[in-house]
Design a protein around this motif. Structure first.
Motif, PDB file in Angstrom:
ATOM      1  N   ALA A 391       9.955   0.528  10.088  1.00  0.00           N
ATOM      2  CA  ALA A 391      10.183  -0.913   9.948  1.00  0.00           C
ATOM      3  C   ALA A 391       9.205  -1.514   8.939  1.00  0.00           C
ATOM      4  O   ALA A 391       9.580  -2.388   8.138  1.00  0.00           O
ATOM      5  CB  ALA A 391      10.032  -1.595  11.317  1.00  0.00           C
ATOM      6  N   ASN A 394      10.391  -0.795   5.485  1.00  0.00           N
ATOM      7  CA  ASN A 394      11.584  -1.583   5.152  1.00  0.00           C
ATOM      8  C   ASN A 394      11.346  -3.089   5.217  1.00  0.00           C
ATOM      9  O   ASN A 394      12.291  -3.877   5.119  1.00  0.00           O
ATOM     10  CB  ASN A 394      12.736  -1.206   6.094  1.00  0.00           C
ATOM     11  CG  ASN A 394      13.178   0.226   5.908  1.00  0.00           C
ATOM     12  OD1 ASN A 394      13.202   0.740   4.788  1.00  0.00           O
ATOM     13  ND2 ASN A 394      13.543   0.893   7.005  1.00  0.00           N
ATOM     14  N   ASP A 396      10.679  -4.945   7.679  1.00  0.00           N
ATOM     15  CA  ASP A 396      11.174  -5.587   8.897  1.00  0.00           C
ATOM     16  C   ASP A 396       9.959  -5.811   9.793  1.00  0.00           C
ATOM     17  O   ASP A 396       9.673  -5.033  10.711  1.00  0.00           O
ATOM     18  CB  ASP A 396      12.204  -4.681   9.581  1.00  0.00           C
ATOM     19  CG  ASP A 396      12.786  -5.312  10.846  1.00  0.00           C
ATOM     20  OD1 ASP A 396      12.350  -6.423  11.225  1.00  0.00           O
ATOM     21  OD2 ASP A 396      13.651  -4.671  11.477  1.00  0.00           O
ATOM     22  N   THR A 399      10.174  -6.222  13.809  1.00  0.00           N
ATOM     23  CA  THR A 399      10.376  -4.950  14.511  1.00  0.00           C
ATOM     24  C   THR A 399       9.117  -4.094  14.446  1.00  0.00           C
ATOM     25  O   THR A 399       8.745  -3.420  15.419  1.00  0.00           O
ATOM     26  CB  THR A 399      11.557  -4.178  13.887  1.00  0.00           C
ATOM     27  OG1 THR A 399      12.741  -4.983  13.998  1.00  0.00           O
ATOM     28  CG2 THR A 399      11.773  -2.842  14.572  1.00  0.00           C
TER      29      THR A 399
END
Length: 487
Positions: A391, A394, A396, A399
């Motif tokens: 995460a 990426n 994110d 998360t």
């Protein structure tokens, strides 16, 4: 005349070591050459600092921001330190002038004395003696040539106690945010207490930094500083001197209660102090750190306790410190890419760098694959880290926070890198207080990890605490230089 802002070899006002002097009034001797408190014009201070040039900033790597300290030279060739406050710090000019004049009446060899101020429009500036040999934080935590000797640590403790006793005798018992950055070293290597912390409204109305682990308990309850709060902070400084690290008082007290005194001591001091002296200093620190203010000693008793412990009183401080007499400290080291990104609060650049370096500084996780058999709990913990890493890669960040939290709460492994990564995730999610907590936790896990200090700086910048942020950047830079000097 403009300032010559290269590092200069001597302060104009020479003092002499008088470790055998315990009476606060005796320590006013040797300050006769100091000028009377002066209200400077803004033009005078602008000229003294070459227009408040970033080249004259004492320790902030050329970053210009509010509340920084500048090195300067007056037209009569006197060297000065000029603290320039954020214009919102002192909205009432009369209050600022009254406070500055009151502090400016103090004159003592144990202080970096206040010699003037300037109040012009929105400008609020303090002018003090210039101390050329850095801070206690530098010499104790980030030494380059030699660790601070036990004899010098005892001398620092006594000089600091004498400074506080003198201030208390003059009706200035309150000192705001006493810490290792507030202790400065003069041209003779003698420790001095910065006068800036004596201003009632110092730190823009905040008496302590955001590091709650080191804050006096009564300040957390009431938001007020009392004389006993200063003694508590003195106790945290004694812990610094004993351990060579910034140990949270709660942890230190647990060790003391368990009679694990030696676990508190700096390993660099092994064989260089007597157990009796070490025990005496540990006990004094414990008394200072009592939860109830009334159970702490007063500053006069601090001097009484520390004076008999002094060693080699005829040896000058610059000899004990290993400072060539009449020279200043070495050149500052340039910021690393990560330090620079944190100084600019460039979160994207920080993310790229953290992703690139991965876990290379993390011994606890680097060897995880060397084990052949895992319990289900350990495997689940590792899976949480891997999900968090994916995460994080990426971007994110929500998360990633959830996954890294599961890893941390698993409790089977401790990873400073995970705390560092979750710190950045919190910054990305505009949660700077949580980010600061994680960066501090990373430092607890790995006390000499520069990345932990850089991330603390980024969090402090996000919280608007620019002074603390720049000092923490400097800590990270020193640790980085120290790390590379070993390789």
């Amino acid at each position: 005349m403009g300032a010559r802002c290269s590092k200069l070899s001597l302060c104009l006002w020479s003092t002499h070591l008088k470790s055998n002097l315990n009476d606060a009034s005796d320590l006013e001797n040797g300050t006769e050459d100091l000028p009377a408190f002066t209200e400077f014009s803004l033009d005078q201070l602008r000229a003294a600092t070459s227009g408040f040039s970033t080249d004259c900033i004492v320790s902030e790597h050329g970053v210009k921001a509010p509340n920084v300290v500048y090195r300067g030279r007056l037209q009569d060739d006197r060297l000065i330190a000029v603290k320039r406050f954020n214009r919102s710090a002192w909205p009432d000019p009369r209050q600022f002038l009254d406070e500055a004049k009151a502090v400016g009446q103090l004159r003592n060899e144990r202080l970096a004395n206040l010699i003037g101020c300037c109040c012009d429009g929105d400008e609020r500036l303090l002018v003090a003696e210039f101390m050329p040999n850095e801070t206690l934080s530098k010499h104790l935590f980030h030494w380059e040539n030699q660790p601070m000797k036990w004899t010098m640590r005892l001398r620092v403790a006594l000089h600091l106690a004498q400074a506080l006793e003198y201030c208390s005798s003059k009706g200035r018992a309150l000192y705001h945010d006493l810490n290792a950055y507030r202790v400065l070293f003069d041209q003779d290597g003698n420790p001095r207490l910065s006068c800036f912390g004596l201003m009632k409204n110092s730190r823009d109305g905040k008496s302590y930094s955001t590091n709650l682990a080191f804050t006096p308990p009564e300040y957390l309850r009431t938001g007020r500083v009392i004389a006993e709060s200063v003694v508590y902070s003195f106790g945290t400084l004694l812990l610094d001197l004993l351990s060579g690290k910034h140990i949270p008082p709660s942890h230190a007290l647990d060790l003391i209660r368990g009679k694990n005194f030696l676990m508190l001591m700096d390993s660099c001091l092994a064989g260089h102090f007597s157990n009796d002296d070490g025990t005496d200093l540990v006990r004094l620190a414990s008394r200072c750190l009592q939860y109830e203010p009334r159970e702490r000693p007063n500053v006069k008793s601090l001097v009484t306790s520390l004076a008999p412990l002094q060693k080699e009183t005829d040896v000058p401080s610059y000899v004990l410190m290993g400072i060539p007499h009449g020279t200043t400290s070495p050149k500052e080291t340039a910021l690393t890419p990560l330090g620079d990104a944190c100084s600019r609060l460039d979160l994207t650049a920080i993310h790229e760098i953290l992703e690139k370096i991965g876990y290379e500084d993390d011994e606890g996780i680097a060897n995880e694959l060397s084990f052949q058999v895992w319990t289900d709990q350990i495997q689940e913990t590792l899976n949480s880290k891997k999900h968090g890493d994916a995460a994080f890669r990426n971007k994110d960040f929500v998360t990633a926070i959830e996954s890294y939290t599961q890893f941390i709460e698993g409790g089977t492994m401790v990873s400073p890198t995970v705390f560092g990564r979750r710190c950045l995730c919190y910054l990305m999610c505009e949660m700077p207080q949580e980010a600061l907590g994680d960066a501090m936790q990373a430092q607890v896990v790995s006390p000499e990890w520069p990345t932990a200090f850089y991330l603390q700086a980024a969090a402090l910048f996000s919280l608007g605490m620019d002074n603390d942020a720049r000092e923490t950047l400097k800590d990270g830079t020193f640790l980085e230089a120290k790390k590379h000097s070993r390789t």
